[in-house]
Design an enzyme around this catalytic site. Structure first.
Site, mmCIF file in Angstrom:
data_model
loop_
_atom_site.group_PDB
_atom_site.id
_atom_site.type_symbol
_atom_site.label_atom_id
_atom_site.label_comp_id
_atom_site.label_asym_id
_atom_site.label_seq_id
_atom_site.Cartn_x
_atom_site.Cartn_y
_atom_site.Cartn_z
ATOM 1 N N ASN A 1 0.871 -1.183 0.000
ATOM 2 C CA ASN A 1 0.000 0.000 0.000
ATOM 3 C C ASN A 1 0.902 1.224 0.000
ATOM 4 O O ASN A 1 1.472 1.572 1.033
ATOM 5 C CB ASN A 1 -0.891 -0.030 1.251
ATOM 6 C CG ASN A 1 -1.685 1.251 1.417
ATOM 7 O OD1 ASN A 1 -1.798 2.058 0.486
ATOM 8 N ND2 ASN A 1 -2.236 1.452 2.612
ATOM 9 N N TRP A 2 1.011 1.848 -1.163
ATOM 10 C CA TRP A 2 1.946 2.984 -1.287
ATOM 11 C C TRP A 2 1.399 4.263 -0.668
ATOM 12 O O TRP A 2 2.107 5.258 -0.568
ATOM 13 C CB TRP A 2 2.252 3.240 -2.760
ATOM 14 C CG TRP A 2 3.008 2.155 -3.451
ATOM 15 C CD1 TRP A 2 3.358 0.927 -2.951
ATOM 16 C CD2 TRP A 2 3.520 2.188 -4.792
ATOM 17 N NE1 TRP A 2 4.043 0.202 -3.891
ATOM 18 C CE2 TRP A 2 4.152 0.958 -5.035
ATOM 19 C CE3 TRP A 2 3.484 3.138 -5.810
ATOM 20 C CZ2 TRP A 2 4.759 0.657 -6.257
ATOM 21 C CZ3 TRP A 2 4.081 2.846 -7.022
ATOM 22 C CH2 TRP A 2 4.725 1.611 -7.240
ATOM 23 N N LYS A 3 0.120 4.266 -0.331
ATOM 24 C CA LYS A 3 -0.532 5.468 0.216
ATOM 25 C C LYS A 3 -0.321 6.651 -0.733
ATOM 26 O O LYS A 3 -0.249 6.459 -1.944
ATOM 27 C CB LYS A 3 -0.021 5.745 1.640
ATOM 28 C CG LYS A 3 -0.078 4.488 2.511
ATOM 29 C CD LYS A 3 0.082 4.780 3.954
ATOM 30 C CE LYS A 3 0.114 3.468 4.724
ATOM 31 N NZ LYS A 3 0.040 3.641 6.149
ATOM 32 N N HIS B 1 -9.423 0.975 4.649
ATOM 33 C CA HIS B 1 -8.172 1.174 5.392
ATOM 34 C C HIS B 1 -8.442 2.116 6.570
ATOM 35 O O HIS B 1 -9.249 3.037 6.456
ATOM 36 C CB HIS B 1 -7.104 1.762 4.461
ATOM 37 C CG HIS B 1 -5.740 1.776 5.078
ATOM 38 N ND1 HIS B 1 -5.352 2.732 5.978
ATOM 39 C CD2 HIS B 1 -4.702 0.920 4.949
ATOM 40 C CE1 HIS B 1 -4.108 2.473 6.372
ATOM 41 N NE2 HIS B 1 -3.690 1.378 5.767
ATOM 42 N N GLU C 1 -6.907 4.550 7.697
ATOM 43 C CA GLU C 1 -6.713 5.984 7.397
ATOM 44 C C GLU C 1 -7.945 6.546 6.695
ATOM 45 O O GLU C 1 -8.314 7.704 6.914
ATOM 46 C CB GLU C 1 -5.441 6.164 6.547
ATOM 47 C CG GLU C 1 -4.188 5.956 7.393
ATOM 48 C CD GLU C 1 -2.977 5.481 6.624
ATOM 49 O OE1 GLU C 1 -2.960 5.563 5.379
ATOM 50 O OE2 GLU C 1 -2.021 5.021 7.285
ATOM 51 N N GLU D 1 -5.285 -5.207 10.516
ATOM 52 C CA GLU D 1 -4.300 -4.155 10.766
ATOM 53 C C GLU D 1 -4.592 -3.459 12.092
ATOM 54 O O GLU D 1 -5.439 -2.544 12.138
ATOM 55 C CB GLU D 1 -4.347 -3.127 9.639
ATOM 56 C CG GLU D 1 -4.028 -3.709 8.286
ATOM 57 C CD GLU D 1 -3.402 -2.667 7.368
ATOM 58 O OE1 GLU D 1 -2.315 -2.943 6.852
ATOM 59 O OE2 GLU D 1 -3.990 -1.592 7.201
ATOM 60 N N GLY E 1 2.443 2.198 10.671
ATOM 61 C CA GLY E 1 3.375 3.316 10.499
ATOM 62 C C GLY E 1 4.074 3.733 11.778
ATOM 63 O O GLY E 1 4.690 4.794 11.838
ATOM 64 N N SER F 1 3.451 -2.232 10.287
ATOM 65 C CA SER F 1 4.919 -2.238 10.443
ATOM 66 C C SER F 1 5.536 -3.601 10.117
ATOM 67 O O SER F 1 6.512 -4.017 10.747
ATOM 68 C CB SER F 1 5.310 -1.772 11.850
ATOM 69 O OG SER F 1 4.855 -0.443 12.069
ATOM 70 N N GLY G 1 4.923 1.323 4.718
ATOM 71 C CA GLY G 1 6.255 1.930 4.581
ATOM 72 C C GLY G 1 7.261 1.065 3.841
ATOM 73 O O GLY G 1 7.986 1.559 2.942
#
Ligand code: PEP
Length: 247
Positions: A9-11, A94, A96, A166, A172, A211, A233
């Protein structure tokens, strides 16, 4: 029995040129991966990513989609638009997006249903907040999120769904759930799916995310119920992501 699936997931990172460069670096490093490999760049990079991925063993995923077919939804992207770019997977719900863009269990469910209707594979994210973990309600939280995300999913579609567990406090932050904790919570998610849909729950792939990196991937992937990873990340560097993929 369940083929592992590792998704990046590159965000909100990488321009189209940078996306193509990262994919070109990644391709040779994961060419003989045993796991299914997916990258989920931002929507603006999907066309460049699709071109760079052509002929490789890496599939393309999106980070979000709208649940309407088309219409007056400024700024949104539909399932058909993603399909037109060669997208196969879509991350849904997600944390976020739940936190910053007001996604709810209801909209997550509508997106899951739309993705399945259109032939996209949803990667549905569930996970508890730190205060929920500390209050001892992790199992209830993920069970509820999972059942609501899968509400009204056809029995024949359940095995197509990928779930990503998650824990929000691990995203992160550099903090990872212990492999036993992650595995036990994933067992709860599988049990919740089983309560609604029966034994097909054994076919559903459930990833861990939070992470996950080259140092902890081997241990996490060795657990009985962890069927892959959703990587933030560490998916932004070809070498790190390839080490997770080749855990
Ligand atoms: C994620 O955003 O899905 C994620 C797991 O991020 P990170 O790997 O950076 O914790």
């Amino acid at each position: 029995m369940r083929k592992p699936i590792i998704a990046g997931n590159w965000k909100m990172n990488k321009t189209p040129d940078e996306a193509a460069a990262l994919i070109n670096d990644l391709k040779p490093l994961v060419a003989s991966a045993q796991a299914e490999v997916v990258v989920c760049p931002p929507a603006t990079d999907l066309a460049a990513a699709a071109a760079a991925l052509a002929g490789s063993n890496i599939s393309l995923g999106a980070q979000n989609m709208d649940y309407h077919d088309s219409g007056a939804y400024t700024g949104e992207v539909s399932a058909d638009m993603l399909l037109g770019l060669g997208v196969k997977y879509v991350i849904i719900g997600h944390s976020e997006r739940r936190e910053y863009y007001a996604e709810t269990d209801e909209t997550v469910n509508l997106k899951v249903l739309k993705a399945l209707e259109k032939g996209l594979t949803p990667i549905v994210c569930v996970g508890e907040k730190l205060e929920e973990r500390e209050s001892g309600v992790t199992a209830e939280v993920v069970r509820k999120q999972t059942k609501l995300a899968l509400l009204n999913v056809a029995q024949g579609d359940v095995a197509k769904v990928v779930v990503a567990y998650e824990p929000i406090w691990a995203i992160g932050t550099g903090k990872t759930a212990t492999s036993d904790d992650a595995n036990n919570t994933i067992k709860e998610i599988r049990a919740a799916i089983k309560e609604v849909f029966g034994n097909v729950a054994e076919e559903v792939r459930i990833q861990y995310g939070g992470s996950m990196n080259p140092k902890n991937a081997t241990e996490l992937m060795a657990m009985s119920d962890i069927d892959g990873g959703l990587i933030g990340g560490a998916s932004l560097k070809a070498e790190d992501f390839s080490k997770v993929v080749n855990y």
